[in-house]
Design an enzyme around this catalytic site. Structure first.
Site, mmCIF file in Angstrom:
data_model
loop_
_atom_site.group_PDB
_atom_site.id
_atom_site.type_symbol
_atom_site.label_atom_id
_atom_site.label_comp_id
_atom_site.label_asym_id
_atom_site.label_seq_id
_atom_site.Cartn_x
_atom_site.Cartn_y
_atom_site.Cartn_z
ATOM 1 C CE LYS A 1 -33.412 -16.448 7.974
ATOM 2 N NZ LYS A 1 -32.249 -15.688 8.362
HETATM 3 C C1 LIG Z 1 -32.237 -15.188 9.921
HETATM 4 C C2 LIG Z 1 -32.768 -15.459 11.273
HETATM 5 C C3 LIG Z 1 -33.075 -14.427 12.172
HETATM 6 C C4 LIG Z 1 -32.670 -12.993 11.968
HETATM 7 O O1 LIG Z 1 -33.101 -12.391 10.848
HETATM 8 P P1 LIG Z 1 -32.306 -11.109 10.264
HETATM 9 O O2 LIG Z 1 -33.232 -10.635 9.208
HETATM 10 O O3 LIG Z 1 -31.000 -11.601 9.734
HETATM 11 O O4 LIG Z 1 -32.143 -10.132 11.366
HETATM 12 C C5 LIG Z 1 -33.674 -14.747 13.372
HETATM 13 N N1 LIG Z 1 -33.943 -16.016 13.692
HETATM 14 C C6 LIG Z 1 -33.642 -17.040 12.885
HETATM 15 C C7 LIG Z 1 -33.995 -18.432 13.297
HETATM 16 C C8 LIG Z 1 -33.028 -16.802 11.643
HETATM 17 O O5 LIG Z 1 -32.723 -17.833 10.855
#
Ligand SMILES: *Cc1c(COP(=O)(O)O)cnc(C)c1O
Length: 404
Positions: free
Chosen positions: A196
């Site tokens: 992210k």
């Molecule tokens: C990364 C992501 C998540 C989940 O996040 P985690 O921290 O990996 O649990 C949920 N929704 C979207 C759209 C994502 O890209």
């Protein structure tokens, strides 16, 4: 015509794109402070409060609650908003599986509303058509960092008394009409997983402007405690879902670079759109003018429909990859994921008809991705991307040869 790299020709590019993660002295300093404080857990008051405050302020939210990851962030947001087992939650199928599993985790039922063909964001018309007496919430996803139509979604949610949750995992810092995502609906959630735009390896946060929702989310993340209560006073069934001080330390460091990185991604994203718009066989996504800030977690573009019907998208991905550009094919539409379908069937006792042709086509035939770190490159790098895409796609669009 120049031979493709996959056929032994010279690749457009051999230099790597920027590595991810990017970190430095700021992360080191904050991490050492946490280490030496001896207060490492999620109940520490070393870096977590400062991070929560800064992150909330960046998005214009009144309250923030950090949480172990983005997935359970959505779960906690749904539970705080009063969604329970058996309740229906409308969401797009063009998203990471966590959007659906966050609801399925406690027995709520995802209902997939298709996305708009020109943005791949949740289509408000499709949402409205799927509302039933069982619907309790809408989870919209700002996919790739592009805010979805919060004006219409908010109006629909208010009219039908539904909770509106923004899965903003990919949209740190993005804005809709000047307002930060995650703070426009009832609750918004973010992820700090490694890929992210700011990351701490893992982690997440929930934003809201509603004090009661914030208090409930905090309680669910803190084993059912209440903020001013005694240590062993548990007023709700909650879990230990706390993020640690180490993660807050890393994130405070990451935030020192966020503004500059956002500006760079925005600049390169707009340039790439200009360059790709002119490539035959490629369609760029429409950017709503009310998106005042795009987070560009992904740069998503599409093969034009006529071409997508004739060629194998994965072969296009391989050919562009061989030219030195790390392009990815992206998701399987969630309404086509066997585990999701099976789980919904077991919970509802019925096989539901899923009709999400836009998302299915995007996943199977059309959509191509570049990850955010590609947009952290130089302007010249965007020319390389466009050149490689054109080199691979132009002959296919002209029909001179096709993939096997
Ligand atoms: C990364 C992501 C998540 C989940 O996040 P985690 O921290 O990996 O649990 C949920 N929704 C979207 C759209 C994502 O890209």
């Amino acid at each position: 015509m120049e031979p493709l790299a996959i056929d032994g020709g010279t690749p457009v590019r051999t230099r790597p794109f920027p590595e991810w993660p990017i970190y430095g002295e700021a992360e080191e300093r904050h991490l050492l402070e946490v280490l030496h404080s001896g207060k490492w857990g999620g109940t520490g008051r070393v870096k977590l409060p400062e991070f929560e405050e800064r992150f909330a302020a960046l998005h214009g939210a009144a309250h923030a609650v950090t949480v172990v990851n983005g997935t359970v962030g959505i779960t906690v947001a749904l539970l705080a908003a009063g969604v329970g087992p058996g309740d229906e939650v409308i969401m797009p199928p063009y998203t990471f599986i966590a959007t659906a599993t966050s609801a399925l985790l406690f027995g709520a039922i995802p209902v997939f509303a298709d996305v708009e063909p020109d943005t791949l964001l949740l289509d408000p018309d499709k949402v409205e058509a799927l509302i039933t007496p069982k619907t309790k919430a809408v989870v919209t996803v700002h996919i790739g960092g592009a805010p979805s139509d919060m004006t219409r979604l908010k109006a629909i949610a208010e009219r039908h008394r539904l909770a509106l949750i923004e899965d903003s995992a990919q949209a740190v810092g993005a804005q809709w009409e000047g307002k930060g995502v995650g703070a426009i609906g009832d609750l918004g959630t973010f992820s700090f997983q490694s890929s992210k735009n700011i990351n701490a390896g893992e982690g997440g946060i929930i934003l809201t402007n509603d004090k009661a929702l914030a208090d409930m989310a905090w309680s669910l993340v803190n084993v059912g405690r209440i903020r001013e209560g005694a240590w062993y006073q548990h007023e709700h069934i909650g879990w230990n879902l706390r993020m640690t001080e180490f993660q807050a330390a890393v994130l405070l460091g990451q935030m020192t670079r966020l503004e500059e990185q956002m500006e760079r991604r925005e600049r390169n994203g707009r340039l790439l759109t200009e360059l790709l718009e002119d490539v035959e066989g490629i369609e760029t996504l429409r950017r709503d003018p009310r998106i005042t800030r795009h987070a560009y977690h992904l740069y998503i573009f599409k093969l034009a429909p006529e071409l997508a019907d004739r060629v194998d998208k994965n072969e296009v991905v391989r050919r562009i990859g061989a030219e030195g550009i790390p392009v990815a094919p992206g998701y399987v539409s969630l309404n086509r994921n066997r585990a999701v379908i099976r789980e919904i069937e077991q919970r509802t006792g019925e096989r539901r008809p899923y009709h999400c042709p836009v998302s299915e086509r995007a996943c199977e035939k059309e959509a191509l991705w570049l990850h955010q770190q590609v947009l952290l490159g130089e302007e010249a790098d965007m020319y390389d991307v466009a050149k490689a895409v054109k080199k691979v796609v132009a002959p296919l669009a002209a029909g001179s040869f096709g993939p096997a």
